[in-house]
Design a protein around this motif. Sequence first.
Motif, short mmCIF file in Angstrom:
data_model
loop_
_atom_site.label_atom_id
_atom_site.label_comp_id
_atom_site.label_asym_id
_atom_site.label_seq_id
_atom_site.Cartn_x
_atom_site.Cartn_y
_atom_site.Cartn_z
N GLY A 19 0.68 -1.24 0.04
CA GLY A 19 0.02 -0.11 -0.08
C GLY A 19 0.94 1.36 -0.01
O GLY A 19 2.11 1.35 -0.42
N ARG A 20 0.19 2.47 0.34
CA ARG A 20 1.00 3.59 0.53
C ARG A 20 1.15 4.26 1.75
O ARG A 20 -0.35 4.13 2.21
N ALA A 25 4.48 7.13 -0.21
CA ALA A 25 5.54 6.21 -0.66
C ALA A 25 4.78 4.73 -0.57
O ALA A 25 4.06 4.48 0.30
N GLU A 26 5.27 3.83 -1.39
CA GLU A 26 4.90 2.41 -1.35
C GLU A 26 5.63 1.89 -0.20
O GLU A 26 6.86 2.03 0.02
N VAL A 27 4.68 0.92 0.58
CA VAL A 27 5.08 0.19 1.50
C VAL A 27 4.62 -1.14 1.54
O VAL A 27 3.42 -1.40 0.86
#
Length: 291
Positions: A19-20, A25-27
Amino acid sequence: MKKIFPDPSDPRLTRPVTGRDHTGAEVTIRVVEERPLTIFLNSREIVTAMTIGDYPEYLALGFLRNQGMLKIDDVVTGVDYDDDLEVVVVRTETETDFEEKLQKKTRTSGCAVGTVFGDMMEGLEGLTLPETPLRTSWLYALARQINTMPSLYLEAGAIHGTVLCRGDAPLVYMEDVGRHNAVDKIAGWMLMHGESAGDKLLYTTGRLTSEMVIKTAMMGIPALASRSGFTAWGVEIARQVGLTLIGRMRGQRFVCLSGEERLIRDADPASAPEEERKHRRKGARKESGVE
């Protein structure tokens, strides 16, 4: 006795999800799995519970015992789990009287607790728990061990834990998406292995509600402790059956609202270290106002 502790590395229990975060930021994080488990008592379907999927046989046995559907004199002849169907069938030597009663009741949503709560209360009639002493040194030692032990909670959160202990030694540590599932797994383990209850303590990360108190008492365990708080009815029932009830256990502090006369204060609270922030669980942070 083989001790059982959480295995956060078990790939069946969590999965990675991307997710973000708040910055965009993508996590990728690990989240706890949740799957249905349908429990049968002989030929009758009892309930479908949502669980992480480990130890299904213990969960089924413990659920039926704690809900009063399996009596002490019922002889269990088999516990069969079908992984493909996600079904556990518990078989007894003779038909249980609960199967007949279930036909006359309307099942509620969730874990079907509403259909059997009255039967659980009936199970407490005449119940007397052993007056087993409880040392405060054990409580401090257990809190340190359990709070820092590897667990699914520390890996992914969104889960409750319950630990069966003797003295200052954890014996069986179960986790699940519902705190009641975790304690039912322990009840099932005790039933399957013929483990005695009178010298045990049950430690849970969840709230000390009426049902948690009832389940502990039905198991014959004389003491229940938690990092979390109490409900008034939970305290009332604990006092009724003589259960030592301890909550808000954090670092040097705890509160005992039932069975205080059984506490042996053999440890100076000042000798117990305060919890490091990284080891504080969600329930403790919420009640202290810290997130």
